[in-house]
Design a protein around this motif. Structure first.
Motif, PDB file in Angstrom:
ATOM      1  N   GLY A 277       0.502  14.283  -2.331  1.00 29.25           N
ATOM      2  CA  GLY A 277      -0.001  13.217  -3.201  1.00 29.25           C
ATOM      3  C   GLY A 277       1.051  12.164  -3.439  1.00 29.25           C
ATOM      4  O   GLY A 277       1.888  11.884  -2.582  1.00 29.25           O
ATOM      5  N   GLY A 278       1.052  11.589  -4.636  1.00 29.90           N
ATOM      6  CA  GLY A 278       1.962  10.508  -4.966  1.00 29.90           C
ATOM      7  C   GLY A 278       1.181   9.234  -5.250  1.00 29.90           C
ATOM      8  O   GLY A 278      -0.012   9.270  -5.573  1.00 29.90           O
ATOM      9  N   VAL A 279       1.858   8.098  -5.116  1.00 32.09           N
ATOM     10  CA  VAL A 279       1.207   6.813  -5.368  1.00 32.09           C
ATOM     11  C   VAL A 279       0.101   6.611  -4.326  1.00 32.09           C
ATOM     12  O   VAL A 279       0.347   6.667  -3.123  1.00 32.09           O
ATOM     13  CB  VAL A 279       2.224   5.654  -5.279  1.00 32.09           C
ATOM     14  CG1 VAL A 279       1.548   4.343  -5.660  1.00 32.09           C
ATOM     15  CG2 VAL A 279       3.413   5.927  -6.180  1.00 32.09           C
ATOM     16  N   ALA A 280      -1.100   6.380  -4.783  1.00 30.43           N
ATOM     17  CA  ALA A 280      -2.239   6.309  -3.865  1.00 30.43           C
ATOM     18  C   ALA A 280      -2.213   5.021  -3.035  1.00 30.43           C
ATOM     19  O   ALA A 280      -2.153   3.926  -3.601  1.00 30.43           O
ATOM     20  CB  ALA A 280      -3.545   6.369  -4.650  1.00 30.43           C
ATOM     21  N   PRO A 281      -2.264   5.123  -1.711  1.00 30.10           N
ATOM     22  CA  PRO A 281      -2.349   3.931  -0.864  1.00 30.10           C
ATOM     23  C   PRO A 281      -3.789   3.410  -0.853  1.00 30.10           C
ATOM     24  O   PRO A 281      -4.512   3.500   0.139  1.00 30.10           O
ATOM     25  CB  PRO A 281      -1.910   4.449   0.510  1.00 30.10           C
ATOM     26  CG  PRO A 281      -2.343   5.884   0.505  1.00 30.10           C
ATOM     27  CD  PRO A 281      -2.203   6.364  -0.914  1.00 30.10           C
TER      28      PRO A 281
END
Length: 332
Positions: A277-281
């Motif tokens: 996951g992480g910052v959604a592109p």
């Protein structure tokens, strides 16, 4: 023009600011028609995330192109468009791989020196790599569903993809905010058979059920194959990892706040748990999600339970902070 600025904790104001203007040949200026307040904006409102006094705020908007630079080819004045919550050049190695949030020339709306989404107009750098054109005759009833694609729906989808949600699978969602609820909708869209929502607030769990949740529980329960974490606190991450069955995966999209964010590497190692996951592109997901919205197959609009004008934005922040509203939409 008028735009929302943050002066300090609990101090949101609408002030006169300079009109945006083209600075580079790849820029566009967009006149905003719809914007919204994000749960992540509340971190700044509460003083948890630092902001400079007077800094712009807001990162979700759609509108009409007002002007374009000489090198812009994909949009023209008069086009309706939506912007993801970051701008990107669309041509670098990261962008071509679909990881637009890592673009070395990209940035976030509202960062120092840029326009925020909660204002009357926005200068958009790298318009060709950032903006997505909308139908000129977009029906009014689709405006809210489309607006959700600027962040919360795309972010919920990213959590589901990162957690490996699959057809016939079982999913749990930690976080009953707009992103978590959109994660429920994303899991349903990807074919999950059982979707467990962890939540205690009946107004929000009712939306979760409408979006496809098959079970609502107030706290952690049995292990599941895929867990979506949409809060960002240590407790939420700890819960997400704990309810993931051995060999399962956590898709985390909650903006992390506090220490180790609840990640126990040894626990994950021993149980073969994957963390992604992480910052959604969001720019990568916009075309496919937009197609479903336009076809009437995807409707995240129930996450908007408060509609306000620009003058009422400070009240919208207070309502969301006090949990009197789930997500406020701003119309211009």
């Amino acid at each position: 023009m008028r735009a929302t600025v943050i002066r300090g904790p609990q101090d949101i104001r609408v002030e006169e600011v300079p009109d945006p203007a083209l600075r580079h040949p790849g820029d566009a200026v967009v006149r905003v028609t719809h914007a919204c307040i994000c749960g992540s904006d509340l971190w700044a409102y509460r003083g948890v995330a630092a902001r400079e006094p007077g800094q712009r705020i807001g990162h979700e908007f759609m509108g009409v192109v007002e002007a374009v630079g000489a090198e812009v080819a994909s949009v023209a004045p008069g086009d309706r468009v939506i912007a993801p919550f970051v701008w990107s050049d669309g041509v670098c190695g990261y962008c071509t791989e679909g990881l637009f949030t890592s673009c070395p020339h990209g940035g976030f709306w509202g960062q120092p020196g840029s326009d925020g989404g909660q204002g009357e107009a926005v200068r958009v750098p790298f318009a060709d790599g950032t903006l997505v054109r909308l139908p000129a005759d977009l029906p009014a009833e689709l405006e809210a569903p489309v607006l959700s694609l600027a962040d919360v729906m795309g972010t919920g989808h990213h959590a589901a993809v990162a957690a490996g949600v699959r057809r016939g699978g079982t999913v749990a969602v930690v976080g009953d905010g707009a992103v978590g609820l959109c994660g429920v909708l994303a899991a349903k869209r990807l074919g999950a058979e059982r979707i467990v929502m962890l939540g205690r607030h009946e107004d929000r769990t009712a939306i979760a059920r409408k979006f496809g949740a098959t079970d609502v529980v107030p706290e952690r329960g049995e292990g599941v194959q895929a867990v979506l974490e949409a809060v960002g606190t240590e407790d939420a991450m700890r819960t997400a990892i704990s309810i993931t069955r051995d060999g399962g995966a956590v898709g985390y999209v909650g903006v992390p706040h506090g220490g180790s964010a609840g990640v126990d590497i040894r626990q994950m190692f021993d149980r073969n748990i994957t963390l992604g996951g992480g910052v959604a592109p969001v720019r990568a997901y916009l075309p496919e999600l937009l197609a479903d919205v336009l076809a009437g197959e995807l409707d995240p609009s129930p996450v908007f339970d408060l509609v306000i004008g620009l003058d009422q934005v400070p009240d919208g922040y207070a309502a969301m902070d006090e949990r009197r509203a789930l997500k406020a939409m701003i119309t211009f």
